[in-house]
Design a protein around this motif. Sequence first.
Motif, PDB file in Angstrom:
ATOM      1  N   UNK A 238       0.810  -1.218   0.000  1.00  0.00           N
ATOM      2  CA  UNK A 238       0.000   0.000   0.000  1.00  0.00           C
ATOM      3  C   UNK A 238       0.845   1.271   0.000  1.00  0.00           C
ATOM      4  N   UNK A 239       2.141   1.126   0.250  1.00  0.00           N
ATOM      5  CA  UNK A 239       3.054   2.272   0.217  1.00  0.00           C
ATOM      6  C   UNK A 239       4.269   1.908  -0.619  1.00  0.00           C
ATOM      7  N   UNK A 240       4.810   2.894  -1.308  1.00  0.00           N
ATOM      8  CA  UNK A 240       5.997   2.673  -2.125  1.00  0.00           C
ATOM      9  C   UNK A 240       7.244   2.893  -1.290  1.00  0.00           C
ATOM     10  N   UNK A 241       8.326   2.284  -1.727  1.00  0.00           N
ATOM     11  CA  UNK A 241       9.599   2.538  -1.072  1.00  0.00           C
ATOM     12  C   UNK A 241      10.591   3.014  -2.122  1.00  0.00           C
ATOM     13  N   UNK A 242      11.428   3.955  -1.721  1.00  0.00           N
ATOM     14  CA  UNK A 242      12.375   4.561  -2.656  1.00  0.00           C
ATOM     15  C   UNK A 242      13.802   4.453  -2.113  1.00  0.00           C
ATOM     16  N   UNK A 243      14.728   4.273  -3.019  1.00  0.00           N
ATOM     17  CA  UNK A 243      16.164   4.343  -2.702  1.00  0.00           C
ATOM     18  C   UNK A 243      16.601   3.354  -1.630  1.00  0.00           C
ATOM     19  N   UNK A 244      16.032   2.156  -1.644  1.00  0.00           N
ATOM     20  CA  UNK A 244      16.492   1.132  -0.717  1.00  0.00           C
ATOM     21  C   UNK A 244      17.373   0.149  -1.487  1.00  0.00           C
ATOM     22  N   UNK A 245      18.104  -0.672  -0.750  1.00  0.00           N
ATOM     23  CA  UNK A 245      19.027  -1.592  -1.398  1.00  0.00           C
ATOM     24  C   UNK A 245      18.262  -2.635  -2.208  1.00  0.00           C
ATOM     25  N   UNK A 246      18.823  -3.080  -3.321  1.00  0.00           N
ATOM     26  CA  UNK A 246      18.151  -4.084  -4.156  1.00  0.00           C
ATOM     27  C   UNK A 246      17.863  -5.377  -3.392  1.00  0.00           C
ATOM     28  N   UNK A 247      18.750  -5.760  -2.456  1.00  0.00           N
ATOM     29  CA  UNK A 247      18.554  -6.989  -1.692  1.00  0.00           C
ATOM     30  C   UNK A 247      17.295  -6.902  -0.828  1.00  0.00           C
ATOM     31  N   UNK A 248      17.114  -5.767  -0.143  1.00  0.00           N
ATOM     32  CA  UNK A 248      15.938  -5.592   0.709  1.00  0.00           C
ATOM     33  C   UNK A 248      14.680  -5.468  -0.147  1.00  0.00           C
ATOM     34  N   UNK A 249      14.776  -4.741  -1.246  1.00  0.00           N
ATOM     35  CA  UNK A 249      13.617  -4.599  -2.137  1.00  0.00           C
ATOM     36  C   UNK A 249      13.174  -5.965  -2.657  1.00  0.00           C
ATOM     37  N   UNK A 250      14.128  -6.778  -3.069  1.00  0.00           N
ATOM     38  CA  UNK A 250      13.809  -8.105  -3.592  1.00  0.00           C
ATOM     39  C   UNK A 250      13.168  -8.979  -2.526  1.00  0.00           C
ATOM     40  N   UNK A 251      13.663  -8.878  -1.278  1.00  0.00           N
ATOM     41  CA  UNK A 251      13.099  -9.683  -0.184  1.00  0.00           C
ATOM     42  C   UNK A 251      11.667  -9.255   0.117  1.00  0.00           C
ATOM     43  N   UNK A 252      11.404  -7.962   0.077  1.00  0.00           N
ATOM     44  CA  UNK A 252      10.046  -7.464   0.310  1.00  0.00           C
ATOM     45  C   UNK A 252       9.104  -7.959  -0.787  1.00  0.00           C
ATOM     46  N   UNK A 253       9.576  -7.964  -2.020  1.00  0.00           N
ATOM     47  CA  UNK A 253       8.747  -8.459  -3.132  1.00  0.00           C
ATOM     48  C   UNK A 253       8.425  -9.936  -2.944  1.00  0.00           C
ATOM     49  N   UNK A 254       9.409 -10.721  -2.506  1.00  0.00           N
ATOM     50  CA  UNK A 254       9.174 -12.148  -2.267  1.00  0.00           C
ATOM     51  C   UNK A 254       8.181 -12.353  -1.130  1.00  0.00           C
ATOM     52  N   UNK A 255       8.286 -11.519  -0.086  1.00  0.00           N
ATOM     53  CA  UNK A 255       7.320 -11.592   1.021  1.00  0.00           C
ATOM     54  C   UNK A 255       5.912 -11.306   0.517  1.00  0.00           C
ATOM     55  N   UNK A 256       5.786 -10.283  -0.303  1.00  0.00           N
ATOM     56  CA  UNK A 256       4.467  -9.918  -0.835  1.00  0.00           C
ATOM     57  C   UNK A 256       3.877 -11.069  -1.653  1.00  0.00           C
ATOM     58  N   UNK A 257       4.709 -11.714  -2.468  1.00  0.00           N
ATOM     59  CA  UNK A 257       4.230 -12.834  -3.272  1.00  0.00           C
ATOM     60  C   UNK A 257       3.754 -13.983  -2.398  1.00  0.00           C
ATOM     61  N   UNK A 258       4.521 -14.283  -1.356  1.00  0.00           N
ATOM     62  CA  UNK A 258       4.131 -15.343  -0.427  1.00  0.00           C
ATOM     63  C   UNK A 258       2.810 -15.010   0.259  1.00  0.00           C
ATOM     64  N   UNK A 259       2.701 -13.782   0.730  1.00  0.00           N
ATOM     65  CA  UNK A 259       1.484 -13.371   1.429  1.00  0.00           C
ATOM     66  C   UNK A 259       0.267 -13.417   0.503  1.00  0.00           C
ATOM     67  N   UNK A 260       0.453 -13.039  -0.756  1.00  0.00           N
ATOM     68  CA  UNK A 260      -0.652 -13.084  -1.712  1.00  0.00           C
ATOM     69  C   UNK A 260      -1.127 -14.523  -1.923  1.00  0.00           C
TER      70      UNK A 260
END
Length: 314
Positions: A238-260
């Motif tokens: 529901x919120x965007x994130x900017x200028x974070x490390x690619x590793x953390x961004x990728x982990x958040x995306x994987x979490x979102x996919x799992x939760x979905x």
Amino acid sequence: MRKVTLSDYRKIIEQYREIALKNGAIDVVQCGSVDNPGVSDIDCIVVVREWVEANRGLIFYNPEILSVLFTHGPFICTKDLLGDLFKYTTLRALGSSRSEYLTFFDEEKSKIIIAARQVRSWLHFDRILNSNFSDRSILLILKSVLYSLDECKIYFNYNSNYIATITSIKNKLNIIRSSATEDGIIDNFELHNLIIECKLMLSLAGEQMALWVAFATKIKNSNKHYVMNEFLNILAGNSKFDSISPEIENEIIMMRNFRAKIMGGYSASGAIWKGAEFPFHIDCSNLLGYRIWFRRYIKKIVVPMIRLMRKVHA
């Protein structure tokens, strides 16, 4: 009344496993630990091939009917999602450690995963530790608080003073839980002091976790409650994130996919309405919202009645 033993736990989980396997499960994974028979409850994950399968039966989703050693329904998960369930929630197979599911050595990844599975716990404990519960319920809650505090030591860089305090709380809690299992008597003065100590440590842990989360996700606010809630919005997409490390961004995306996937499975099967428990670390407002409390209220009234009827007709 006969003293509850570990044998009672083994017998009832095997009885439930037999019922679950006959009704479409491929495995029943017991979680957590049974340190104090009579106080400890049974947590389990029912592993299924498919989310939607007809005629699974009442007890499949409501093992509390079998025994008061269950205080809630099972968590439901398909086999392919089981590894991610362990990774992104605090559920642990009996006898395993949390570190077994952090199969990488990058501390930043570890911190974002722990924050993701602890943020809702922290907000929940911060609220409910001011509420009134039965002695058994508060002992179960404090055990969960202790797990959260233990995971948060990563935000203190494993500071020896923090670890020593957590160890002291654990020892005090074990003494109180042991006395409760032996004679059912709890020293309310000691319990009250322990609750105060847990609240203090929980506040400190929340501050440290919020500081790291704010830095890692670029949330520009110093209020820990704001940071925690904004982080939940990020995890939910529901919120965007900017200028974070690619590793953390990728982990958040994987979490979102799992939760979905988990949300979709629970929604398709209607598991929550039928009595199953939902992984607390994932927002289920899209499934039930506040109605989940109504469902739990119904279970609290109906399940003891069914249990009594089963005894009468046994």
